[in-house]
Enzyme design. Structure first.
Site: not given
Ligand code: DOR
Ligand code: ZN
Length: 338
Positions: A13, A15, A17, A41, A96, A135, A169, A241, A245, A257
């Site tokens: 899992h 990310h 970007r 996402n 997902k 999720h 998660h 996960d 950011h 988040a």
């Molecule tokens: O904390 C998170 N950040 N939870 C998620 O489900 C998505 C993720 C994000 O893409 O930043």
């Molecule tokens: Zn995630």
């Protein structure tokens, strides 16, 4: 000196970007892992063959020479059916599903879980053997959201017995308990949810770099997660996960988040498993279980970790990692690709 050599570590899992951020973070995962399940996402999300193939190419470009398999996912849409999915099913490792608006870039997600509405898409996935990753949070009170979602997981598991469903998660003891009630329910567990509770996020000065969805919960929830991770329960897999950011989006009113853990995950997991005397189970938690559940054959890569401390960098590009500036008792000694 104690050491452990992990074969084909996997992060189920992740990310990555896009654009500049992709180029910063993708090499950090590609270095230490054999492969990862890549979350869809983006803005806009990955919802068709063309988008999925193009994103995979951008990831491969960003990682350069590293041997690393990006296992691609599609962002769930109710409109998916057999005709749509079949032509590129072999390129989709999972789909997902996000409840609409529950987290970062999930606005186009699902706004109700009536089985009949989801049936065409989920039956197509069952038939094609594509797992569904969810999720699992309701729109309820933040600490209860995952617990409230468990009946939905169970209803789906019963309605689609041939569909593999991964509770993503998990953070709550109730989700852990659900694992053993249905043969087709699986789960990923992050590093941060094994290490922290809500106390570390908000018990003292607010810690934006530990703020994520689902929010970290109570000590007894963390205990339940630790138990199944440390014993490498056959239905749980490591999924970081890791969700980068830029610093300005975290250290801000309206903090985004996401916890960024990809570059520290393996040393921190080794330290955790060693502290509990369970190092022998780490291979199953970070690779073997996922290979069996997803039926994947990741590229060969061995990562040797030793109990020699490392200092976590303050930043990777614009991203502040978990435990920035702190010491982890373990570190990567060698990466063997042959
Ligand atoms: O904390 C998170 N950040 N939870 C998620 O489900 C998505 C993720 C994000 O893409 O930043
Ligand atoms: Zn995630």
């Amino acid at each position: 000196m104690t050491e452990v050599t992990l074969h084909e570590p996997l992060d189920m899992h992740l990310h990555l970007r896009d654009g500049e951020m992709l180029r910063t973070v993708a090499p950090l995962s590609a270095r230490y892992f054999s492969g990862a399940l890549i979350m869809p996402n983006l803005v806009p999300p990955v919802t068709d063959a063309e988008g999925l193939r193009a994103y995979r190419r951008r990831i491969l470009e960003a990682i350069g020479e590293e041997r690393f398999e990006p296992y691609m996912t599609l962002f769930f849409k109710e409109e998916y059916d057999l005709d749509f999915l079949k032509p590129f099913a072999s390129e989709i490792t999972a789909v997902k599903l996000y409840p609409a608006g529950i987290t970062t870039n999930s606005e186009g997600g699902v706004s109700g879980f009536e089985i009949e509405r989801l049936r065409p898409a989920l039956e197509a996935m069952s038939e094609l053997g594509i797992p569904l990753c969810i999720h699992g949070e309701t729109g309820g009170f933040v600490l209860d959201r995952e617990r409230e979602f468990v009946p939905i997981y169970e209803e789906l598991a019963v309605a689609f017995p041939d569909l593999k469903i991964v509770m993503e998660h998990i953070t709550d003891a109730e989700s852990v308990a659900a694992l053993d009630r249905h043969p087709n329910l699986y789960a990923t567990i992050t590093l941060h949810h094994l290490l922290i509770t809500l106390d570390e996020v908000a018990g003292g000065m607010l810690q934006p770099h530990l703020f994520c969805k689902p929010i970290a919960k109570r000590p007894e929830d963390r205990e339940a997660l630790l138990k199944v991770a440390l014993e490498a329960h056959p239905k749980v897999m490591f999924g970081s996960d890791s969700a980068p950011h830029p610093r300005h989006a975290k250290e801000a009113p309206g903090c985004a988040a996401g916890v960024f853990t990809a570059p520290i995950a393996l040393p921190a997991l080794a330290e955790l498993f060693a502290r509990h005397g369970k190092l022998e189970n780490l291979q199953h938690f970070v690779s073997t279980n996922a290979r069996r559940i997803y039926e994947i054959e990741p590229p060969a890569k061995k990562v040797r970790l030793v109990d020699r401390p490392m200092k976590v960098p303050e930043k990777y590009g614009e991203v502040v990692p978990m435990m920035a500036g702190e010491q982890i008792g373990w570190s990567v000694a060698e990466i063997i690709q042959e």
